[in-house]
Design a protein around this motif. Structure first.
Motif, PDB file in Angstrom:
ATOM      1  N   LEU A  43     -14.003 -15.599 -23.173  1.00 18.37           N
ATOM      2  CA  LEU A  43     -14.556 -14.300 -22.791  1.00 18.37           C
ATOM      3  C   LEU A  43     -15.879 -14.033 -23.507  1.00 18.37           C
ATOM      4  O   LEU A  43     -16.633 -13.141 -23.098  1.00 18.37           O
ATOM      5  N   GLU A  44     -16.143 -14.782 -24.568  1.00 18.18           N
ATOM      6  CA  GLU A  44     -17.356 -14.582 -25.370  1.00 18.18           C
ATOM      7  C   GLU A  44     -18.457 -15.532 -24.898  1.00 18.18           C
ATOM      8  O   GLU A  44     -18.428 -16.730 -25.175  1.00 18.18           O
ATOM      9  N   ARG A  50     -22.535 -21.973 -27.116  1.00 18.13           N
ATOM     10  CA  ARG A  50     -22.631 -22.823 -28.307  1.00 18.13           C
ATOM     11  C   ARG A  50     -21.733 -24.048 -28.179  1.00 18.13           C
ATOM     12  O   ARG A  50     -22.127 -25.160 -28.561  1.00 18.13           O
ATOM     13  N   PHE A  51     -20.552 -23.850 -27.652  1.00 21.29           N
ATOM     14  CA  PHE A  51     -19.605 -24.960 -27.468  1.00 21.29           C
ATOM     15  C   PHE A  51     -20.186 -26.022 -26.539  1.00 21.29           C
ATOM     16  O   PHE A  51     -20.147 -27.220 -26.837  1.00 21.29           O
ATOM     17  N   PHE A  52     -20.753 -25.604 -25.416  1.00 21.07           N
ATOM     18  CA  PHE A  52     -21.318 -26.557 -24.461  1.00 21.07           C
ATOM     19  C   PHE A  52     -22.557 -27.247 -25.033  1.00 21.07           C
ATOM     20  O   PHE A  52     -22.776 -28.436 -24.793  1.00 21.07           O
ATOM     21  N   ASN A  90     -18.809 -17.491 -17.437  1.00 26.82           N
ATOM     22  CA  ASN A  90     -19.296 -18.057 -18.688  1.00 26.82           C
ATOM     23  C   ASN A  90     -19.252 -19.581 -18.673  1.00 26.82           C
ATOM     24  O   ASN A  90     -20.211 -20.251 -19.076  1.00 26.82           O
ATOM     25  N   VAL A  91     -18.147 -20.147 -18.216  1.00 24.60           N
ATOM     26  CA  VAL A  91     -17.974 -21.604 -18.240  1.00 24.60           C
ATOM     27  C   VAL A  91     -18.879 -22.284 -17.218  1.00 24.60           C
ATOM     28  O   VAL A  91     -19.546 -23.285 -17.526  1.00 24.60           O
ATOM     29  N   ILE A  92     -18.922 -21.766 -15.999  1.00 23.29           N
ATOM     30  CA  ILE A  92     -19.744 -22.395 -14.960  1.00 23.29           C
ATOM     31  C   ILE A  92     -21.221 -22.374 -15.347  1.00 23.29           C
ATOM     32  O   ILE A  92     -21.934 -23.378 -15.220  1.00 23.29           O
ATOM     33  N   ASP A  93     -21.689 -21.243 -15.857  1.00 22.54           N
ATOM     34  CA  ASP A  93     -23.089 -21.135 -16.248  1.00 22.54           C
ATOM     35  C   ASP A  93     -23.422 -22.078 -17.407  1.00 22.54           C
ATOM     36  O   ASP A  93     -24.445 -22.778 -17.376  1.00 22.54           O
ATOM     37  N   ALA A  94     -22.566 -22.120 -18.424  1.00 17.92           N
ATOM     38  CA  ALA A  94     -22.821 -22.987 -19.575  1.00 17.92           C
ATOM     39  C   ALA A  94     -22.768 -24.464 -19.183  1.00 17.92           C
ATOM     40  O   ALA A  94     -23.534 -25.280 -19.704  1.00 17.92           O
TER      41      ALA A  94
END
Length: 312
Positions: A43-44, A50-52, A90-94
């Motif tokens: 959610l953050e 940062r993770f990606f 968040n995930v798709i964009d990163a």
């Protein structure tokens, strides 16, 4: 995607995510990337980016989601629409921003209209009103499909979306209030059997028809699609067969060994009258489900008993 590819499975502790991890490991994929919710809160947005940036996964299976049954969806609408839209965006964009080769977004068959023609074809999406009891989750998943299509259209990002039917299997939630119908039935019949109860009452009339897919079959299908499917349109994943809730109830009762009487409670909601996916497009790709319902329920029941034993 080869055995050395860096593969991120989002939601690896859930029903679908854990099955994807098992399937990838069985195929020899050793470079899997996973994070628990405590390690990475999807959610953050800043944390996800940062993770990606650090891990640079080449392939992403997006199986993380806020999920639940009719009661949970109807009680917590804000959680289901807000959290799911945030997680998937968040995930798709990163993934796109950090050079991911391909992403598979996992949706749900509840995206289709409540009174949809049967079996349900992919093109029936957004043609009529949704089922009110889970429209918040459905709208979030529809948004996920459209986000994948938007990134493909604007940036050429290879994001695909798979829409599975009702799922069950090892790793499912057996929560007394927030679980889906099949694990809920397994729990109720097991508890009735243990307590010597003469009867069990199920929600609704028992007449709605549902299709069920064993989660290990779904994981096999998703890995197959990651390797063999690259289209803007989402694709249905199911077994192509359905049964009434009462028929399902009787199968579960038999496998669990409950010999009492089964009653229905028509005052409780039924949900969508029927939900059978048209899986002809999936069949054309060369994939077909391998596990029959009775075998899948028996394996799921055995897993549930093992969990009960280990928690004592």
């Amino acid at each position: 995607m080869d055995t050395g590819s860096r593969i991120y499975v989002a939601g690896h502790r859930g029903l679908v995510g854990s099955a994807i991890v098992r399937r990838l490991q069985a195929l020899g994929h050793a470079n899997l990337i996973t994070r628990s919710h405590r390690e990475l809160d999807l959610l953050e947005q800043a944390a996800v980016r940062r993770f990606f940036e650090l891990e640079k996964p080449e392939y992403v299976f997006l199986a993380a989601a806020k999920v639940g049954g009719i009661h949970a969806n109807d009680t917590y609408p804000v959680d289901f629409i807000r959290d799911n839209i945030s997680i998937q965006t968040n995930v798709i964009d990163a993934a796109y921003r950090n050079g991911c080769n391909k992403l598979l977004f996992l949706g749900s068959s509840c995206i289709y209209p409540k009174l949809c023609p049967q079996p349900i074809k992919e093109e029936y999406l957004l043609t009529a009103p949704l089922e009110p009891t889970n429209e918040w989750y459905a709208i979030a998943k529809i948004a996920g499909i459209k986000v994948c299509q938007a990134y493909r259209k604007q940036y050429g990002f290879d994001a695909i979306a798979a829409m599975p039917t009702n799922l069950y299997g090892p790793g499912d939630s057996f929560h007394p209030e927030n679980s889906h119908v099949l694990p809920a039935l397994i729990r109720r019949f097991q508890e009735a059997k243990e307590n010597g109860l003469p009867e069990v009452t199920i929600w609704g009339t028992g007449t709605p028809r549902r299709e069920f897919l064993y989660v290990e079959d779904l994981a096999d299908a998703l890995v197959f699609l990651m390797q063999n499917y690259s289209e803007a349109e989402h694709i249905n994943v199911g077994c192509g067969e359905d049964m009434t809730i009462m028929e399902l109830t009787e199968v579960v009762a038999k496998i669990v060994g409950f010999e009492g009487t089964i009653y229905t409670d028509p005052s409780k909601p039924d949900g969508t009258p029927r939900k059978l996916l048209d899986v002809s497009r999936l069949a054309q790709t060369g994939w077909k489900a391998a596990t029959c319902l009775e075998d899948g329920i028996a394996k799921t029941y055995a897993w549930y008993l093992a969990q009960i034993k280990s928690n004592k």
